[in-house]
Design an enzyme around this catalytic site. Structure first.
Site, short mmCIF file in Angstrom:
data_model
loop_
_atom_site.label_atom_id
_atom_site.label_comp_id
_atom_site.label_asym_id
_atom_site.label_seq_id
_atom_site.Cartn_x
_atom_site.Cartn_y
_atom_site.Cartn_z
N CYS A 8 37.62 36.07 39.97
CA CYS A 8 37.78 34.62 40.12
C CYS A 8 37.56 34.18 41.57
CB CYS A 8 39.10 34.14 39.55
SG CYS A 8 38.96 32.44 38.96
N TYR A 31 35.99 25.91 40.81
CA TYR A 31 34.76 26.12 41.59
C TYR A 31 33.87 27.13 40.87
CZ TYR A 31 37.23 23.67 45.26
OH TYR A 31 37.91 22.71 45.97
N HIS A 89 38.87 36.03 33.86
CA HIS A 89 39.99 36.93 34.17
C HIS A 89 40.03 38.14 33.24
CE1 HIS A 89 41.86 34.54 37.29
NE2 HIS A 89 41.35 33.53 36.63
N GLU A 149 41.84 40.62 33.45
CA GLU A 149 43.24 41.06 33.28
C GLU A 149 43.95 40.20 32.23
OE1 GLU A 149 42.16 39.20 35.66
OE2 GLU A 149 43.60 37.63 36.12
#
Ligand SMILES: NC(=O)CC[C@H](N)C(=O)O
Length: 354
Positions: free
Chosen positions: A238, A283, A323, A325
């Site tokens: 990220c 972003y 992500h 995770e």
């Protein structure tokens, strides 16, 4: 008691104010579309200072537990919901969501038409907003650099033995650390302002964490970081992904309204596969800014075509805008940790295919 969500463009939404609605809070208003995962969202340092609108109409039904916090405390400035239950039901639940927010003095609103709020954000873009007792809130100028507010000050180590990974801290989520520890890795969490310590630590690899705000807030450390990236195998997640792009001369831009939810489809151009991902970002890396850099696009967002991950053309440097995770959201992208660590172990250079 009534409360108001006031958007900076002048739109206001009425709702029911929480017990601790005694101070006005201002922050960037964003919406999260997942049905579950509110505890992870509230405690994820990437949400520092934001006002989060949950679009799913019933929040809080499994309460707050001891396991799901991504950091020690609530990071958001305020919360907006349609309904927040006082009666959670789950064997791990320790308290209700409302109690948790009140304990940490985080104001929240309920009985808000969150669909209408979401439509307004989608039409006018992510913007400053306030939770206020009245509709005449006076907006304050914003102070930047949220990364400094969440990044730690000293190096912390986790795990006993195994491959040594330095996790560069822009505001790391506990789940990234856990994903590494579960794979038998020893982790040193390194504040982003101490990147020069990598020469002393001499890790086997580095992972660049998630983080709040504008990735360009890292501009001061980019030259040092670029040297480190060229030296150590790297995986950026990220904000970490955005920082890799910036370090190699790419550019980032802010989306009209970010991606926040648990079902964002991403296409892997290497395997041709599409998988669902957990996302939280405003972003993105600008595609044309990568011309002339050694970075190529590996992942695309299927909905809007934006870049979702990069790889270096000759070094083991890879990144994900989403992500892997999870927490919250699907674990469909967890394989990226295995992929990266295997490549590090095998001193993989060119191929990033698992
Ligand atoms: N989760 C993150 O790391 C978010 C990165 C950055 N703050 C963004 O909004 O795009």
């Amino acid at each position: 008691m009534k409360g108001y969500l006031c958007l900076q463009d002048g739109t206001t939404f009425e709702g029911k104010a929480s017990r601790h609605f005694d101070r006005n809070v201002q922050g960037e208003v964003v919406f999260f579309t997942g049905m579950t995962g509110y505890q992870e969202v509230l405690t994820d340092p990437s949400y520092k200072g934001q006002i989060v609108v949950f679009t799913y109409p019933l929040i809080g039904n499994y309460g707050i537990n001891d396991e799901d916090g991504e950091s020690e405390e609530i990071q958001v400035s305020g919360v907006v919901m349609y309904q927040c239950t006082d009666v959670p039901s789950h064997f791990q639940a320790r308290k209700s969501l409302g109690t948790y927010l009140n304990e940490q003095n985080i104001p929240y609103m309920t009985e808000v038409d969150t669909r209408e709020v979401t439509k307004a954000i989608r039409a006018e873009g992510t913007q400053q907003a306030a939770l206020s007792r009245g509709t005449d809130y006076l907006f304050q100028p914003t102070k930047g650099h949220q990364i400094q507010q969440v990044s730690g000050e000293k190096i912390e180590t986790y795990g006993e033995a195994g491959m040594h990974v330095a996790l560069i801290d822009f505001g790391w989520k506990k789940s990234i650390l856990n994903a590494l520890l579960e794979r038998g890795v020893r982790v040193s969490v390194l504040p982003f302002s101490k990147v020069e310590m990598l020469d002393t630590l001499q890790p086997d690899a580095i992972v660049l964490s998630n983080g709040p705000g504008d990735p360009k807030d890292t501009v001061d450390v980019l030259p040092l970081l670029k040297k480190a990236l060229e030296k150590f195998p790297t995986f950026g997640i990220c904000m970490g992904h955005q920082v890799i792009a910036l370090a190699f001369g790419g550019d980032t831009t802010k989306l009209t309204f970010g991606h926040r939810g648990a079902n964002h489809p991403v296409k892997d151009v290497v395997s041709g596969k599409v998988f669902l991902s957990s996302q939280n970002h405003n972003y993105v890396v600008k595609e044309d800014s990568l011309n002339g850099t050694p970075l190529v696009t590996r992942f695309y967002n299927v909905n809007d075509g934006s870049i979702e991950g990069l790889m270096h053309d000759s070094k083991l440097i890879m990144s994900a805008q989403f992500h892997p995770e999870a927490h919250p959201g699907p674990k469909d992208a967890e394989w990226l940790f295995d992929n990266f660590l295997t490549l590090v172990k095998n001193k993989g250079v060119k191929t990033h295919v698992s």
